[in-house]
Design a protein around this motif. Structure first.
Motif, PDB file in Angstrom:
ATOM      1  N   TYR A  81       0.835  -1.200   0.000  1.00 39.88           N
ATOM      2  CA  TYR A  81       0.000   0.000   0.000  1.00 39.88           C
ATOM      3  C   TYR A  81       0.874   1.255   0.000  1.00 39.88           C
ATOM      4  O   TYR A  81       0.647   2.187  -0.774  1.00 39.88           O
ATOM      5  CB  TYR A  81      -0.930  -0.020   1.219  1.00 39.88           C
ATOM      6  CG  TYR A  81      -1.668   1.269   1.460  1.00 39.88           C
ATOM      7  CD1 TYR A  81      -2.798   1.591   0.730  1.00 39.88           C
ATOM      8  CD2 TYR A  81      -1.223   2.160   2.442  1.00 39.88           C
ATOM      9  CE1 TYR A  81      -3.477   2.779   0.953  1.00 39.88           C
ATOM     10  CE2 TYR A  81      -1.901   3.343   2.668  1.00 39.88           C
ATOM     11  CZ  TYR A  81      -3.016   3.653   1.919  1.00 39.88           C
ATOM     12  OH  TYR A  81      -3.685   4.830   2.138  1.00 39.88           O
ATOM     13  N   ASP A  82       1.865   1.280   0.868  1.00 43.19           N
ATOM     14  CA  ASP A  82       2.751   2.434   0.971  1.00 43.19           C
ATOM     15  C   ASP A  82       3.607   2.623  -0.276  1.00 43.19           C
ATOM     16  O   ASP A  82       3.951   3.746  -0.623  1.00 43.19           O
ATOM     17  CB  ASP A  82       3.659   2.303   2.197  1.00 43.19           C
ATOM     18  CG  ASP A  82       2.894   2.408   3.509  1.00 43.19           C
ATOM     19  OD1 ASP A  82       1.793   2.997   3.523  1.00 43.19           O
ATOM     20  OD2 ASP A  82       3.395   1.885   4.523  1.00 43.19           O
ATOM     21  N   ALA A  83       3.948   1.548  -0.960  1.00 44.78           N
ATOM     22  CA  ALA A  83       4.839   1.623  -2.112  1.00 44.78           C
ATOM     23  C   ALA A  83       4.151   2.011  -3.408  1.00 44.78           C
ATOM     24  O   ALA A  83       4.797   2.516  -4.324  1.00 44.78           O
ATOM     25  CB  ALA A  83       5.533   0.274  -2.311  1.00 44.78           C
ATOM     26  N   CYS A  84       2.861   1.815  -3.516  1.00 43.21           N
ATOM     27  CA  CYS A  84       2.161   2.024  -4.792  1.00 43.21           C
ATOM     28  C   CYS A  84       2.102   3.504  -5.169  1.00 43.21           C
ATOM     29  O   CYS A  84       1.450   4.297  -4.484  1.00 43.21           O
ATOM     30  CB  CYS A  84       0.752   1.451  -4.727  1.00 43.21           C
ATOM     31  SG  CYS A  84      -0.131   1.659  -6.298  1.00 43.21           S
ATOM     32  N   PRO A  85       2.753   3.878  -6.280  1.00 40.74           N
ATOM     33  CA  PRO A  85       2.745   5.286  -6.681  1.00 40.74           C
ATOM     34  C   PRO A  85       1.454   5.713  -7.391  1.00 40.74           C
ATOM     35  O   PRO A  85       1.273   6.892  -7.669  1.00 40.74           O
ATOM     36  CB  PRO A  85       3.942   5.381  -7.635  1.00 40.74           C
ATOM     37  CG  PRO A  85       4.097   4.012  -8.192  1.00 40.74           C
ATOM     38  CD  PRO A  85       3.624   3.063  -7.117  1.00 40.74           C
ATOM     39  N   TYR A  86       0.565   4.779  -7.678  1.00 36.86           N
ATOM     40  CA  TYR A  86      -0.649   5.087  -8.438  1.00 36.86           C
ATOM     41  C   TYR A  86      -1.930   4.960  -7.612  1.00 36.86           C
ATOM     42  O   TYR A  86      -3.023   5.004  -8.167  1.00 36.86           O
ATOM     43  CB  TYR A  86      -0.725   4.187  -9.680  1.00 36.86           C
ATOM     44  CG  TYR A  86       0.499   4.361 -10.542  1.00 36.86           C
ATOM     45  CD1 TYR A  86       0.658   5.499 -11.323  1.00 36.86           C
ATOM     46  CD2 TYR A  86       1.511   3.419 -10.529  1.00 36.86           C
ATOM     47  CE1 TYR A  86       1.791   5.690 -12.085  1.00 36.86           C
ATOM     48  CE2 TYR A  86       2.656   3.599 -11.292  1.00 36.86           C
ATOM     49  CZ  TYR A  86       2.788   4.735 -12.062  1.00 36.86           C
ATOM     50  OH  TYR A  86       3.924   4.927 -12.802  1.00 36.86           O
ATOM     51  N   SER A  95      -9.163   0.837  10.823  1.00 39.79           N
ATOM     52  CA  SER A  95      -9.131   0.827  12.282  1.00 39.79           C
ATOM     53  C   SER A  95      -8.948  -0.572  12.873  1.00 39.79           C
ATOM     54  O   SER A  95      -8.452  -0.710  13.977  1.00 39.79           O
ATOM     55  CB  SER A  95     -10.406   1.459  12.838  1.00 39.79           C
ATOM     56  OG  SER A  95     -11.532   0.711  12.431  1.00 39.79           O
ATOM     57  N   ILE A  96      -9.358  -1.599  12.131  1.00 33.85           N
ATOM     58  CA  ILE A  96      -9.255  -2.964  12.662  1.00 33.85           C
ATOM     59  C   ILE A  96      -8.568  -3.855  11.630  1.00 33.85           C
ATOM     60  O   ILE A  96      -9.162  -4.233  10.630  1.00 33.85           O
ATOM     61  CB  ILE A  96     -10.648  -3.559  12.974  1.00 33.85           C
ATOM     62  CG1 ILE A  96     -11.432  -2.633  13.885  1.00 33.85           C
ATOM     63  CG2 ILE A  96     -10.522  -4.931  13.584  1.00 33.85           C
ATOM     64  CD1 ILE A  96     -12.880  -3.006  14.020  1.00 33.85           C
ATOM     65  N   ASN A  97      -7.323  -4.228  11.861  1.00 32.33           N
ATOM     66  CA  ASN A  97      -6.584  -5.145  10.994  1.00 32.33           C
ATOM     67  C   ASN A  97      -6.786  -4.877   9.502  1.00 32.33           C
ATOM     68  O   ASN A  97      -7.441  -5.655   8.808  1.00 32.33           O
ATOM     69  CB  ASN A  97      -6.966  -6.597  11.306  1.00 32.33           C
ATOM     70  CG  ASN A  97      -6.634  -6.974  12.722  1.00 32.33           C
ATOM     71  OD1 ASN A  97      -5.626  -6.532  13.262  1.00 32.33           O
ATOM     72  ND2 ASN A  97      -7.470  -7.773  13.347  1.00 32.33           N
ATOM     73  N   PRO A  98      -6.258  -3.795   8.991  1.00 30.48           N
ATOM     74  CA  PRO A  98      -6.459  -3.486   7.568  1.00 30.48           C
ATOM     75  C   PRO A  98      -5.809  -4.516   6.647  1.00 30.48           C
ATOM     76  O   PRO A  98      -4.721  -5.007   6.928  1.00 30.48           O
ATOM     77  CB  PRO A  98      -5.802  -2.115   7.410  1.00 30.48           C
ATOM     78  CG  PRO A  98      -4.830  -2.029   8.530  1.00 30.48           C
ATOM     79  CD  PRO A  98      -5.396  -2.843   9.654  1.00 30.48           C
ATOM     80  N   HIS A  99      -6.501  -4.846   5.593  1.00 30.38           N
ATOM     81  CA  HIS A  99      -5.990  -5.772   4.580  1.00 30.38           C
ATOM     82  C   HIS A  99      -5.949  -5.044   3.236  1.00 30.38           C
ATOM     83  O   HIS A  99      -6.893  -4.341   2.893  1.00 30.38           O
ATOM     84  CB  HIS A  99      -6.896  -7.002   4.458  1.00 30.38           C
ATOM     85  CG  HIS A  99      -7.007  -7.785   5.716  1.00 30.38           C
ATOM     86  ND1 HIS A  99      -8.190  -8.330   6.132  1.00 30.38           N
ATOM     87  CD2 HIS A  99      -6.094  -8.109   6.662  1.00 30.38           C
ATOM     88  CE1 HIS A  99      -8.005  -8.977   7.271  1.00 30.38           C
ATOM     89  NE2 HIS A  99      -6.742  -8.847   7.618  1.00 30.38           N
ATOM     90  N   PRO A 100      -4.885  -5.244   2.463  1.00 33.24           N
ATOM     91  CA  PRO A 100      -4.804  -4.576   1.159  1.00 33.24           C
ATOM     92  C   PRO A 100      -5.668  -5.268   0.112  1.00 33.24           C
ATOM     93  O   PRO A 100      -5.900  -6.470   0.176  1.00 33.24           O
ATOM     94  CB  PRO A 100      -3.322  -4.697   0.804  1.00 33.24           C
ATOM     95  CG  PRO A 100      -2.881  -5.943   1.498  1.00 33.24           C
ATOM     96  CD  PRO A 100      -3.684  -6.023   2.757  1.00 33.24           C
ATOM     97  N   TYR A 101      -6.134  -4.480  -0.822  1.00 33.73           N
ATOM     98  CA  TYR A 101      -6.801  -5.026  -2.007  1.00 33.73           C
ATOM     99  C   TYR A 101      -6.461  -4.121  -3.184  1.00 33.73           C
ATOM    100  O   TYR A 101      -6.142  -2.943  -3.010  1.00 33.73           O
ATOM    101  CB  TYR A 101      -8.310  -5.182  -1.809  1.00 33.73           C
ATOM    102  CG  TYR A 101      -9.067  -3.903  -1.581  1.00 33.73           C
ATOM    103  CD1 TYR A 101      -9.661  -3.211  -2.646  1.00 33.73           C
ATOM    104  CD2 TYR A 101      -9.204  -3.370  -0.300  1.00 33.73           C
ATOM    105  CE1 TYR A 101     -10.358  -2.037  -2.431  1.00 33.73           C
ATOM    106  CE2 TYR A 101      -9.904  -2.195  -0.082  1.00 33.73           C
ATOM    107  CZ  TYR A 101     -10.473  -1.534  -1.152  1.00 33.73           C
ATOM    108  OH  TYR A 101     -11.155  -0.358  -0.946  1.00 33.73           O
TER     109      TYR A 101
END
Length: 144
Positions: A81-86, A95-101
């Motif tokens: 999530y942090d790395a995606c430039p787009y 707020s509760i255990n975030p999951h990327p999509y």
């Protein structure tokens, strides 16, 4: 880097991206905006349409393997999530255990997410038998 025999006989020696060592930034900051791969391709097989941008050029799509993704093990990982430039990766309820999509319409397959993924560094190889990172770029043809 050229594909190997293990990548399939038909694709052998085809250009292939390797996100283990770097990701594609479309050479935006260098080489006058012309991707180096396009410039040096001896057969001119790599060509960008006139007006192509990093956002409109689709290399592939990011796919998350939830069984090996550290975020899905409630570790709080958000490297992709942090790395995606787009902004092509979002997080579920932060707020509760975030999951990327992956937001497919925004993903161009640059590989920044795969390059930054720490799943293979965090012991998953031994614990789950994982053989690749939890988020990988799939070619457009494999994705469809």
């Amino acid at each position: 880097m050229p594909a190997k025999l293990e990548d399939g006989l038909l694709g052998m020696r085809s250009p292939m991206l390797d996100f283990e060592t770097e990701y594609c930034d479309f050479c935006q900051e260098e080489n006058g905006g012309v991707p180096k791969c396009v410039e040096v391709c001896p057969t001119e097989a790599l060509v960008l349409p006139v007006g192509a941008t990093a956002q409109s050029t689709i290399i592939g799509r990011a796919v998350i393997d939830q069984s090996t993704c550290l975020a899905y093990r409630d570790t709080g990982c958000r490297e992709c999530y942090d790395a995606c430039p787009y902004e092509a990766i979002e997080l579920t309820d932060v707020s509760i255990n975030p999951h990327p999509y992956v937001i497919e319409d925004k993903c161009n397959g640059c590989g920044a997410c795969e390059f930054s993924c720490v799943s293979m560094k965090a012991g998953l190889l031994a614990t789950t038998g994982a053989t690749r990172r939890a988020i990988t770029i799939q070619s457009v043809s494999a994705y469809n």
